[in-house]
Write a protein that holds these residues in place. Structure first.
Motif, PDB file in Angstrom:
ATOM      1  N   ILE A 155       1.008  -1.166   0.144  1.00 15.33           N
ATOM      2  CA  ILE A 155      -0.388   0.018   0.504  1.00 15.33           C
ATOM      3  C   ILE A 155       0.978   1.232   0.000  1.00 15.33           C
ATOM      4  O   ILE A 155       0.487   1.893  -0.723  1.00 15.33           O
ATOM      5  CB  ILE A 155      -0.937  -0.678   1.059  1.00 15.33           C
ATOM      6  CG1 ILE A 155      -1.834  -0.870   1.216  1.00 15.33           C
ATOM      7  CG2 ILE A 155      -1.450   1.095   2.135  1.00 15.33           C
ATOM      8  CD1 ILE A 155      -2.798  -1.326   2.103  1.00 15.33           C
ATOM      9  N   VAL A 212      -4.911   5.934  -0.738  1.00 18.14           N
ATOM     10  CA  VAL A 212      -4.596   4.206  -1.193  1.00 18.14           C
ATOM     11  C   VAL A 212      -5.970   2.862  -0.389  1.00 18.14           C
ATOM     12  O   VAL A 212      -6.340   2.367  -1.167  1.00 18.14           O
ATOM     13  CB  VAL A 212      -3.279   4.142  -0.816  1.00 18.14           C
ATOM     14  CG1 VAL A 212      -3.516   2.243  -1.685  1.00 18.14           C
ATOM     15  CG2 VAL A 212      -2.574   4.736  -2.024  1.00 18.14           C
ATOM     16  N   HIS A 223       2.201   1.741  -3.389  1.00 16.96           N
ATOM     17  CA  HIS A 223       1.301   2.243  -4.568  1.00 16.96           C
ATOM     18  C   HIS A 223       0.737   3.527  -4.252  1.00 16.96           C
ATOM     19  O   HIS A 223       0.840   4.301  -5.080  1.00 16.96           O
ATOM     20  CB  HIS A 223       0.192   1.465  -4.099  1.00 16.96           C
ATOM     21  CG  HIS A 223      -0.816   1.975  -5.492  1.00 16.96           C
ATOM     22  ND1 HIS A 223      -1.287   0.932  -6.426  1.00 16.96           N
ATOM     23  CD2 HIS A 223      -1.894   2.917  -4.928  1.00 16.96           C
ATOM     24  CE1 HIS A 223      -1.431   1.893  -7.107  1.00 16.96           C
ATOM     25  NE2 HIS A 223      -1.947   2.619  -6.307  1.00 16.96           N
ATOM     26  N   ALA A 224       0.931   3.909  -2.534  1.00 18.19           N
ATOM     27  CA  ALA A 224       1.059   5.597  -2.513  1.00 18.19           C
ATOM     28  C   ALA A 224       2.433   6.388  -2.803  1.00 18.19           C
ATOM     29  O   ALA A 224       1.804   7.250  -3.612  1.00 18.19           O
ATOM     30  CB  ALA A 224       1.000   5.958  -1.405  1.00 18.19           C
ATOM     31  N   ILE A 235      -3.527  -4.026  -5.751  1.00 13.62           N
ATOM     32  CA  ILE A 235      -2.313  -3.491  -5.249  1.00 13.62           C
ATOM     33  C   ILE A 235      -1.639  -4.783  -5.566  1.00 13.62           C
ATOM     34  O   ILE A 235      -1.628  -6.172  -5.457  1.00 13.62           O
ATOM     35  CB  ILE A 235      -2.266  -2.733  -4.308  1.00 13.62           C
ATOM     36  CG1 ILE A 235      -2.418  -1.513  -4.521  1.00 13.62           C
ATOM     37  CG2 ILE A 235      -0.234  -2.905  -4.275  1.00 13.62           C
ATOM     38  CD1 ILE A 235      -2.533  -1.079  -2.904  1.00 13.62           C
TER      39      ILE A 235
END
Length: 239
Positions: A214, A228, A217-218, A239
Protein backbone atom coordinates in the motif's frame (compact mmCIF):
# COMPACT_ATOMS: atom_id res chain seq x y z
CA UNK A 1 -34.68 48.53 39.08
CA UNK A 2 -31.66 48.89 41.40
CA UNK A 3 -28.07 48.08 40.38
CA UNK A 4 -28.19 44.91 42.48
CA UNK A 5 -31.39 43.76 40.78
CA UNK A 6 -29.91 44.48 37.35
CA UNK A 7 -26.82 42.43 38.20
CA UNK A 8 -28.94 39.51 39.41
CA UNK A 9 -30.94 39.56 36.16
CA UNK A 10 -27.75 39.82 34.10
CA UNK A 11 -26.16 36.88 35.94
CA UNK A 12 -29.28 34.79 35.37
CA UNK A 13 -29.34 35.56 31.65
CA UNK A 14 -25.66 34.75 31.22
CA UNK A 15 -26.15 31.51 33.18
CA UNK A 16 -28.89 30.51 30.75
CA UNK A 17 -26.35 30.76 27.94
CA UNK A 18 -23.82 28.42 29.59
CA UNK A 19 -25.24 25.21 28.03
CA UNK A 20 -24.68 26.85 24.61
CA UNK A 21 -21.14 28.05 25.15
CA UNK A 22 -20.54 28.85 21.50
CA UNK A 23 -23.25 31.53 21.51
CA UNK A 24 -20.81 34.40 22.08
CA UNK A 25 -22.86 36.92 20.08
CA UNK A 26 -25.92 36.51 22.31
CA UNK A 27 -23.78 36.73 25.42
CA UNK A 28 -22.27 40.02 24.18
CA UNK A 29 -25.74 41.40 23.43
CA UNK A 30 -26.91 40.57 26.95
CA UNK A 31 -23.77 42.15 28.42
CA UNK A 32 -24.30 45.44 26.58
CA UNK A 33 -28.01 45.59 27.43
CA UNK A 34 -27.31 44.98 31.12
CA UNK A 35 -24.59 47.65 31.24
CA UNK A 36 -26.79 50.28 29.54
CA UNK A 37 -29.68 49.53 31.94
CA UNK A 38 -27.58 49.46 35.11
CA UNK A 39 -25.53 52.59 34.38
CA UNK A 40 -27.99 54.72 32.37
CA UNK A 41 -25.69 54.94 29.34
CA UNK A 42 -26.06 56.42 25.87
CA UNK A 43 -24.58 53.21 24.50
CA UNK A 44 -22.15 50.38 24.98
CA UNK A 45 -19.54 48.62 22.87
CA UNK A 46 -17.54 45.40 23.08
CA UNK A 47 -14.31 44.66 21.25
CA UNK A 48 -13.04 41.09 21.50
CA UNK A 49 -9.53 39.98 20.72
CA UNK A 50 -9.18 37.47 17.86
CA UNK A 51 -9.49 33.76 18.66
CA UNK A 52 -7.41 31.23 16.70
CA UNK A 53 -10.25 28.71 16.91
CA UNK A 54 -12.51 30.89 14.76
CA UNK A 55 -12.82 30.68 10.97
CA UNK A 56 -10.73 33.07 8.82
CA UNK A 57 -13.76 35.33 8.28
CA UNK A 58 -14.15 35.61 12.07
CA UNK A 59 -10.47 36.17 12.85
CA UNK A 60 -10.58 39.97 12.73
CA UNK A 61 -11.39 41.67 16.02
CA UNK A 62 -15.03 41.18 16.85
CA UNK A 63 -16.81 44.49 17.48
CA UNK A 64 -20.39 44.88 18.70
CA UNK A 65 -22.38 47.89 19.83
CA UNK A 66 -25.73 48.96 21.23
CA UNK A 67 -26.93 51.05 19.47
CA UNK A 68 -25.40 49.45 16.39
CA UNK A 69 -24.00 52.70 14.95
CA UNK A 70 -21.66 52.94 17.94
CA UNK A 71 -19.61 50.16 16.37
CA UNK A 72 -18.00 52.90 14.26
CA UNK A 73 -16.40 54.21 17.47
CA UNK A 74 -14.64 50.88 18.01
CA UNK A 75 -13.71 50.29 14.38
CA UNK A 76 -12.04 53.70 14.07
CA UNK A 77 -9.78 52.72 16.96
CA UNK A 78 -8.86 49.49 15.24
CA UNK A 79 -8.07 51.24 11.93
CA UNK A 80 -6.03 54.01 13.59
CA UNK A 81 -4.41 51.62 16.11
CA UNK A 82 -5.09 54.06 18.95
CA UNK A 83 -7.89 54.83 21.34
CA UNK A 84 -9.03 53.81 24.83
CA UNK A 85 -9.93 50.22 23.92
CA UNK A 86 -6.53 49.75 22.28
CA UNK A 87 -4.87 51.09 25.45
CA UNK A 88 -6.92 48.65 27.54
CA UNK A 89 -5.78 45.76 25.33
CA UNK A 90 -2.16 46.78 25.88
CA UNK A 91 -2.28 47.52 29.62
CA UNK A 92 -5.20 45.44 30.92
CA UNK A 93 -6.20 48.43 33.09
CA UNK A 94 -9.56 50.32 33.05
CA UNK A 95 -9.77 53.86 31.69
CA UNK A 96 -12.30 56.49 32.78
CA UNK A 97 -12.69 59.77 30.88
CA UNK A 98 -14.99 62.44 32.31
CA UNK A 99 -15.00 64.51 29.12
CA UNK A 100 -13.79 63.02 25.83
CA UNK A 101 -13.14 66.42 24.25
CA UNK A 102 -10.17 66.85 26.57
CA UNK A 103 -8.45 63.81 25.06
CA UNK A 104 -8.37 64.97 21.41
CA UNK A 105 -4.58 65.21 21.40
CA UNK A 106 -4.17 61.63 22.63
CA UNK A 107 -6.96 59.99 20.58
CA UNK A 108 -7.91 62.34 17.72
CA UNK A 109 -9.73 59.80 15.55
CA UNK A 110 -11.62 58.27 18.45
CA UNK A 111 -12.56 61.65 19.93
CA UNK A 112 -13.96 62.91 16.63
CA UNK A 113 -15.99 59.73 16.08
CA UNK A 114 -17.32 59.72 19.63
CA UNK A 115 -18.43 63.37 19.42
CA UNK A 116 -20.07 62.68 16.05
CA UNK A 117 -22.22 60.05 17.80
CA UNK A 118 -23.19 62.37 20.64
CA UNK A 119 -20.90 60.81 23.24
CA UNK A 120 -19.22 62.99 25.86
CA UNK A 121 -17.80 60.59 28.47
CA UNK A 122 -16.33 57.11 28.50
CA UNK A 123 -15.26 54.26 30.75
CA UNK A 124 -13.35 51.40 29.12
CA UNK A 125 -13.30 48.20 31.16
CA UNK A 126 -10.95 45.28 30.41
CA UNK A 127 -12.67 41.92 29.95
CA UNK A 128 -10.21 39.67 31.74
CA UNK A 129 -9.79 36.78 34.10
CA UNK A 130 -6.47 36.72 35.92
CA UNK A 131 -3.80 37.76 33.41
CA UNK A 132 -5.90 36.90 30.36
CA UNK A 133 -7.52 39.84 28.54
CA UNK A 134 -10.06 38.80 25.90
CA UNK A 135 -11.61 42.18 25.11
CA UNK A 136 -12.83 45.54 26.31
CA UNK A 137 -16.24 46.83 27.40
CA UNK A 138 -16.87 50.45 26.42
CA UNK A 139 -19.38 52.46 28.49
CA UNK A 140 -20.50 55.72 26.84
CA UNK A 141 -22.27 58.63 28.51
CA UNK A 142 -24.28 61.31 26.67
CA UNK A 143 -22.88 64.09 28.87
CA UNK A 144 -19.68 64.76 30.85
CA UNK A 145 -19.65 62.33 33.75
CA UNK A 146 -17.51 61.79 36.80
CA UNK A 147 -17.33 58.00 36.83
CA UNK A 148 -17.64 56.68 40.38
CA UNK A 149 -16.01 53.63 41.88
CA UNK A 150 -19.49 52.09 41.97
CA UNK A 151 -19.92 52.69 38.20
CA UNK A 152 -16.61 51.02 37.45
CA UNK A 153 -17.36 48.14 39.84
CA UNK A 154 -20.70 47.42 38.14
CA UNK A 155 -19.05 47.53 34.71
CA UNK A 156 -16.19 45.35 35.92
CA UNK A 157 -18.53 42.74 37.40
CA UNK A 158 -20.59 42.51 34.20
CA UNK A 159 -17.39 42.27 32.15
CA UNK A 160 -16.03 39.51 34.41
CA UNK A 161 -19.20 37.43 34.11
CA UNK A 162 -19.10 37.71 30.32
CA UNK A 163 -15.36 37.00 30.19
CA UNK A 164 -15.80 33.73 32.06
CA UNK A 165 -18.40 32.69 29.51
CA UNK A 166 -16.10 33.61 26.60
CA UNK A 167 -13.12 31.73 28.03
CA UNK A 168 -15.26 28.64 28.62
CA UNK A 169 -16.49 28.86 25.03
CA UNK A 170 -12.89 29.07 23.79
CA UNK A 171 -11.90 26.02 25.84
CA UNK A 172 -14.88 24.09 24.49
CA UNK A 173 -13.98 24.97 20.88
CA UNK A 174 -10.40 23.84 21.41
CA UNK A 175 -11.56 20.57 22.96
CA UNK A 176 -13.96 19.98 20.07
CA UNK A 177 -11.18 20.64 17.57
CA UNK A 178 -8.81 18.20 19.30
CA UNK A 179 -11.57 15.59 19.47
CA UNK A 180 -12.28 15.97 15.77
CA UNK A 181 -8.57 15.63 14.95
CA UNK A 182 -8.25 12.50 17.07
CA UNK A 183 -11.37 11.01 15.50
CA UNK A 184 -10.02 11.74 12.02
CA UNK A 185 -6.72 10.03 12.88
CA UNK A 186 -8.57 7.03 14.32
CA UNK A 187 -10.80 6.73 11.25
CA UNK A 188 -7.75 6.87 9.00
CA UNK A 189 -6.01 4.17 11.02
CA UNK A 190 -9.06 1.90 10.86
CA UNK A 191 -9.27 2.22 7.06
CA UNK A 192 -5.57 1.40 6.70
CA UNK A 193 -5.93 -1.69 8.90
CA UNK A 194 -8.93 -2.84 6.86
CA UNK A 195 -7.00 -2.35 3.63
CA UNK A 196 -4.07 -4.31 5.00
CA UNK A 197 -6.41 -7.21 5.75
CA UNK A 198 -7.93 -7.13 2.26
CA UNK A 199 -4.54 -7.07 0.51
CA UNK A 200 -3.02 -9.66 2.85
CA UNK A 201 -5.91 -12.02 2.13
CA UNK A 202 -5.81 -11.42 -1.62
CA UNK A 203 -2.03 -11.79 -1.83
CA UNK A 204 -1.82 -14.51 0.83
CA UNK A 205 0.81 -12.52 2.66
CA UNK A 206 1.32 -10.89 6.04
CA UNK A 207 -0.31 -7.61 7.14
CA UNK A 208 3.13 -6.05 7.30
CA UNK A 209 3.89 -6.96 3.71
CA UNK A 210 0.42 -5.78 2.66
CA UNK A 211 1.07 -2.39 4.25
CA UNK A 212 4.36 -2.11 2.39
CA UNK A 213 2.51 -2.73 -0.89
CA UNK A 214 0.00 0.00 0.00
CA UNK A 215 2.79 2.41 0.92
CA UNK A 216 4.71 1.74 -2.30
CA UNK A 217 1.56 2.26 -4.38
CA UNK A 218 0.91 5.56 -2.61
CA UNK A 219 4.46 6.77 -3.18
CA UNK A 220 4.44 5.72 -6.84
CA UNK A 221 1.19 7.59 -7.52
CA UNK A 222 2.00 10.52 -5.20
CA UNK A 223 -1.09 10.12 -3.06
CA UNK A 224 -1.62 9.59 0.65
CA UNK A 225 -1.55 6.10 2.18
CA UNK A 226 -5.04 6.73 3.52
CA UNK A 227 -6.32 7.52 0.01
CA UNK A 228 -4.98 4.21 -1.28
CA UNK A 229 -6.45 2.37 1.71
CA UNK A 230 -9.89 3.92 1.06
CA UNK A 231 -9.59 2.87 -2.58
CA UNK A 232 -8.91 -0.71 -1.49
CA UNK A 233 -11.74 -0.84 1.06
CA UNK A 234 -14.41 1.24 -0.66
CA UNK A 235 -13.66 0.97 -4.40
CA UNK A 236 -12.17 -2.49 -4.73
CA UNK A 237 -8.69 -1.32 -5.70
CA UNK A 238 -6.25 -4.20 -5.89
CA UNK A 239 -2.48 -3.76 -5.73
Amino acid sequence: MSDNEVLVVAAARLAELLPVLGNTSEMVRQLMHSAITALDLAGCTVMLMPDETLTPDEQSRFAAADPEEFVDIELCQHSSARGPSMDVFRTGEPIAVDEIGRRRDRWPEFSAEAVRHGVSSLAEIPMRVGSTTVGALGLYGPAPRAWTDSDLSVGGLLASMATGHILNAHVLRRQQRVTEQLQHALDARIVVEQAKGVIANARRTTPEAAYELIRQHARKNRVAVQAVAKGVVELGLRI
